[in-house]
Design a protein around this motif. Sequence first.
Motif, PDB file in Angstrom:
ATOM      1  N   PRO A  63       0.810  -1.279  -0.056  1.00  0.00           N
ATOM      2  CA  PRO A  63       0.164  -0.151   0.140  1.00  0.00           C
ATOM      3  C   PRO A  63       0.814   1.331   0.002  1.00  0.00           C
ATOM      4  O   PRO A  63       2.129   1.281   0.415  1.00  0.00           O
ATOM      5  CB  PRO A  63      -0.762  -0.097   1.406  1.00  0.00           C
ATOM      6  N   ASP A  65       2.061   4.999   1.065  1.00  0.00           N
ATOM      7  CA  ASP A  65       2.449   5.573   2.262  1.00  0.00           C
ATOM      8  C   ASP A  65       1.296   6.768   2.564  1.00  0.00           C
ATOM      9  O   ASP A  65       0.933   7.064   1.421  1.00  0.00           O
ATOM     10  CB  ASP A  65       3.785   6.183   2.464  1.00  0.00           C
ATOM     11  N   LYS A  66       1.133   7.061   3.484  1.00  0.00           N
ATOM     12  CA  LYS A  66      -0.215   8.136   3.872  1.00  0.00           C
ATOM     13  C   LYS A  66       0.298   9.417   3.030  1.00  0.00           C
ATOM     14  O   LYS A  66      -0.552  10.189   2.529  1.00  0.00           O
ATOM     15  CB  LYS A  66      -0.118   8.443   5.305  1.00  0.00           C
ATOM     16  N   LYS A  67       1.412   9.659   3.030  1.00  0.00           N
ATOM     17  CA  LYS A  67       1.860  11.007   2.277  1.00  0.00           C
ATOM     18  C   LYS A  67       2.052  10.967   0.772  1.00  0.00           C
ATOM     19  O   LYS A  67       1.753  12.054  -0.020  1.00  0.00           O
ATOM     20  CB  LYS A  67       3.382  11.525   2.388  1.00  0.00           C
ATOM     21  N   ASP A  68       2.052   9.825   0.356  1.00  0.00           N
ATOM     22  CA  ASP A  68       1.768   9.560  -1.393  1.00  0.00           C
ATOM     23  C   ASP A  68       0.505   9.338  -1.707  1.00  0.00           C
ATOM     24  O   ASP A  68       0.025   9.171  -3.084  1.00  0.00           O
ATOM     25  CB  ASP A  68       2.614   8.399  -1.540  1.00  0.00           C
ATOM     26  N   GLN A  69      -0.720   9.076  -0.864  1.00  0.00           N
ATOM     27  CA  GLN A  69      -2.075   8.880  -1.265  1.00  0.00           C
ATOM     28  C   GLN A  69      -2.747  10.066  -1.709  1.00  0.00           C
ATOM     29  O   GLN A  69      -2.477  11.142  -1.260  1.00  0.00           O
ATOM     30  CB  GLN A  69      -2.935   8.332   0.038  1.00  0.00           C
ATOM     31  N   PRO A  71      -5.816  12.827  -1.879  1.00  0.00           N
ATOM     32  CA  PRO A  71      -6.534  13.324  -0.968  1.00  0.00           C
ATOM     33  C   PRO A  71      -7.985  13.041  -1.417  1.00  0.00           C
ATOM     34  O   PRO A  71      -8.535  12.633  -2.538  1.00  0.00           O
ATOM     35  CB  PRO A  71      -6.349  14.876  -0.925  1.00  0.00           C
TER      36      PRO A  71
END
Length: 83
Positions: A63, A65-69, A71
């Motif tokens: 999955p 990373d949060k920073k690459d998802q 918005p």
Amino acid sequence: MPASQSVRQVRLFKNGRSQAVRIPREFELPGNEATLRRDERGRLILESMGRPRLLDLLATWGPLDKKDQMPAIEDRPAEPAEI
């Protein structure tokens, strides 16, 4: 050798410092990469690497990373337009 396999005599040649063999059309391999190995009897085995399947490739990915998802996007109704 099984009847379904065919045999062709081919010529070996030098390509720079490597030995090469011209593969006849009926033995043409798909793609542009192959693996070459020597078996226990000393025979060379050439096998097409084929094309990787998209689902196999995606299965190797973890999955994001949060920073690459991406918005979250508000789901709004479409605005009317004249056609």
